[in-house]
Design a protein around this motif. Structure first.
Motif, mmCIF file in Angstrom:
data_model
loop_
_atom_site.group_PDB
_atom_site.id
_atom_site.type_symbol
_atom_site.label_atom_id
_atom_site.label_comp_id
_atom_site.label_asym_id
_atom_site.label_seq_id
_atom_site.Cartn_x
_atom_site.Cartn_y
_atom_site.Cartn_z
ATOM 1 N N SER A 1 45.375 22.338 15.355
ATOM 2 C CA SER A 1 44.393 23.278 14.830
ATOM 3 C C SER A 1 45.078 24.605 14.580
ATOM 4 O O SER A 1 45.680 25.186 15.488
ATOM 5 N N THR A 2 44.993 25.111 13.354
ATOM 6 C CA THR A 2 45.655 26.360 13.000
ATOM 7 C C THR A 2 44.939 27.540 13.649
ATOM 8 O O THR A 2 43.742 27.726 13.460
ATOM 9 N N GLU A 3 45.704 28.338 14.406
ATOM 10 C CA GLU A 3 45.151 29.509 15.075
ATOM 11 C C GLU A 3 45.406 30.788 14.290
ATOM 12 O O GLU A 3 44.598 31.706 14.308
ATOM 13 N N ASP A 4 46.546 30.877 13.603
ATOM 14 C CA ASP A 4 46.860 32.089 12.848
ATOM 15 C C ASP A 4 47.957 31.767 11.844
ATOM 16 O O ASP A 4 48.651 30.744 11.964
ATOM 17 N N ILE A 5 48.098 32.644 10.863
ATOM 18 C CA ILE A 5 49.144 32.507 9.854
ATOM 19 C C ILE A 5 49.766 33.869 9.606
ATOM 20 O O ILE A 5 49.155 34.912 9.860
ATOM 21 N N ALA B 1 37.814 27.480 6.666
ATOM 22 C CA ALA B 1 38.790 28.562 6.551
ATOM 23 C C ALA B 1 38.676 29.471 7.771
ATOM 24 O O ALA B 1 37.586 29.924 8.115
ATOM 25 N N TYR B 2 39.814 29.742 8.402
ATOM 26 C CA TYR B 2 39.813 30.483 9.659
ATOM 27 C C TYR B 2 40.360 31.893 9.484
ATOM 28 O O TYR B 2 39.865 32.842 10.077
ATOM 29 N N GLY C 1 44.346 30.314 6.362
ATOM 30 C CA GLY C 1 44.495 29.471 7.535
ATOM 31 C C GLY C 1 43.359 28.467 7.599
ATOM 32 O O GLY C 1 42.183 28.845 7.639
ATOM 33 N N LEU C 2 43.684 27.187 7.576
ATOM 34 C CA LEU C 2 42.687 26.114 7.578
ATOM 35 C C LEU C 2 42.708 25.441 8.949
ATOM 36 O O LEU C 2 43.758 25.019 9.428
ATOM 37 N N THR C 3 41.561 25.336 9.585
ATOM 38 C CA THR C 3 41.514 24.941 10.992
ATOM 39 C C THR C 3 42.232 23.635 11.285
ATOM 40 O O THR C 3 42.853 23.483 12.324
#
Length: 541
Positions: free
Chosen positions: A124-128, A82-83, A95-97
């Motif tokens: 790769s998810t950076e932000d939501i 989890a990011y 947000g999941l990497t």
């Protein structure tokens, strides 16, 4: 995250750190919470609970009813680390990497329940971010993915906002921006509506592009390891190279003037090409004695060439095939950028930073005022008595140079991006960054700048798919009920379709827009709701 008199900090391997900030001059640590083998990367707070994003594929719930004594509770297992987390009402968005975004139910905040996840790409998810029923997922490889999540179990993808990779240059012409990318390609953006820039098309090229100029429906591109090309840009949907001169050199900035292209070739000096025949660009002059040519500007029969180690060399190019070197304006260190306006020349160097030079006498330039700013200067632009420049680290600075001997700083701003190119047109600032695409700002001279926001009470989301053939999905959000009209216009401003005319309730609505029978081209979808107006462009193939 700050809540009342306390700040809650994601403290990596040490979990949660709580500070008492009631007296900002005497901030004190009051408590902490950690779990074995955890690594807290981010957190969100809702009511009396903190939700810690853990790199070990989970969300840790912590009761912070008493900030002096946080108590660990349930843990939500997720498929990937989890990011980021965002709370909104009884929902938490995670947000999941490597798996987009998860949605959790917080009806029982002590025991969140994972409802669904959205995986838009293999990046790769950076932000939501979530606005009403619309979710935005920023992926570091494929751009920003936009979803309608009004039905959480069946989210609908609305669009994808482009990501061009590290940007290298941009040219603005009327309502069009041409941007070049290090990983190859040229992207065409329609900026007629600053709140919704629209990528109309992209053009593939044979090698990375580091410079671009535009004149009379032709694009002039400088390539890294690939020479220069002349490209037809009359129709963005069918842009193509029509002329190539490939000497294998590394070119950066390129400037078109009166049938000639002037190019900076880094270690290989300063080159001039005839492009009077766009299909056959050819060199007419090559100066390989300059040690490291970074930039070039051309004005009124003179070329101004940045030599990285020495300064700016001024050439008389009345005869481009036989330039006459007039003088060298020396600088101490790393001459990076040059721009000329009338009898004024602006130069960016590492030391002293910005330097203004009087070039009334081209053989005897006189240095005037200067201003120190940043350590990695990248670009600058004139607009009357104002000059703007960007630094890769420090951001942007705007100066008033009406008094050349003493430039006045109007503002300096850290843009939080690696600014690479800048253009100032009126009170609008365009910044291309290496890592964040293009940002458009409105100048507020007394207070600095503000990023131009999206439309407010009537939000028309990007159509999907785009480009399209036949029909598209259209989603719009209304904060209040009222009478609306949705219509489609061609490039001549003629109405060609009416989708909706009547009263609609507040909320998010989705409809299909039938474009069957319309010729290929660029169209504007216009939503009018009371005094609000929103526009989206769609390309019909």
């Amino acid at each position: 995250v700050v809540e009342g008199d306390f700040a809650y900090i994601a403290n990596r391997e040490y979990g949660l750190l709580v500070l008492d900030i009631s007296d900002p001059a005497n901030i004190a640590e009051v408590s902490s919470y950690s779990d074995a083998d955890s690594y807290t990367r981010s957190l969100a707070i809702q009511g009396n609970y903190a939700y810690l994003c853990d790199a070990t594929k989970s969300i840790q719930v912590v009761d912070i009813t008493d900030p002096h004594n946080p108590v660990g509770g349930a843990r939500i297992d997720v498929e990937y680390p989890a990011y980021k987390a965002r709370c909104n009402g009884n929902r938490m968005y995670i947000g999941l990497t490597a798996n987009g975004m998860g949605i959790a139910d917080l009806s029982d905040p002590a025991i969140p329940a994972l409802i669904n996840s959205i995986d838009p790409a293999n990046g790769s998810t950076e932000d939501i971010g979530v606005y009403g029923d619309v979710a935005y997922i920023a992926d570091n490889e494929t751009g920003v993915h936009v979803y309608d999540i009004s039905d959480e179990l069946n989210p609908i993808r609305l669009s994808k906002l482009f990501a061009a990779g590290p940007l290298t240059d941009m040219k603005i012409h009327d309502d069009m921006v041409f941007i070049t990318a290090q990983d190859g390609g040229v992207h065409f953006l329609d900026i007629s509506d600053h709140t919704y820039p629209v990528r109309l098309a992209s053009m593939a090229v044979h090698s990375s592009v580091y410079g671009v100029d535009y004149h009379d429906q032709l694009l002039y591109l400088a390539h890294w390891d690939g020479g220069i090309t002349v490209n037809s840009a009359a129709d963005p949907l069918n842009a193509t190279a029509i002329g190539l001169y490939n000497d294998g050199l590394r070119y950066g900035r390129i400037i078109y003037r009166d049938g000639y292209a002037y190019a900076a070739a880094y270690q290989d000096g300063f080159h001039i090409f005839t492009v009077s025949n766009p299909q056959s660009p050819a060199p007419v002059y090559q100066n390989r004695f300059l040690s490291n040519t970074q930039d070039v500007d051309v004005a009124n029969g003179y070329a101004y060439v940045c030599d990285y180690r020495n300064g700016v060399v001024i050439f008389d190019v009345a005869d481009p095939a036989n330039p006459d070197s007039l003088t060298l304006v020396p600088f101490n260190e790393q001459t990076r950028c040059v721009a000329v306006d009338g009898n004024r020349m602006a130069v960016l160097t590492k030391d002293p930073g910005f330097q203004l030079v009087d070039i009334t006498d081209k053989t005897n330039p006189v240095k005037q005022g200067s201003h120190s700013f940043g350590t990695q200067p990248r670009d600058l632009d004139f607009e009357g008595d104002r000059i703007v420049f960007v630094d890769n680290v420090e951001g942007v600075a705007l100066l008033d140079i009406s008094n050349p001997a003493s430039p006045e700083v109007l503002f300096e701003d850290d843009l939080h991006v690696k600014a690479y190119r800048v253009r100032l047109i009126g009170d609008t600032l365009y910044v291309a960054s290496q890592n964040s695409g293009i940002s458009i700002y409105r100048l507020l001279v007394t207070t600095g700048i503000e990023e131009i926001p999206s439309a407010s009470t009537a939000l028309l989301h990007p159509v999907y798919p785009n480009p399209a053939a036949g029909s598209v999905s259209l989603t719009y959000s209304l904060e209040t009920a009222g009478t609306i009209t949705i219509a489609v216009y061609d490039q001549l401003g003629r109405k060609v379709r009416t989708l909706h005319q009547g009263t609609m309730q507040r909320g998010t609505h989705s409809e299909r827009l039938d474009l069957t029978g319309l010729p290929a081209g660029v169209y504007s979808v216009v939503l009018n709701a009371g005094t609000e107006r929103a526009v989206q462009k769609v390309i019909l193939r």
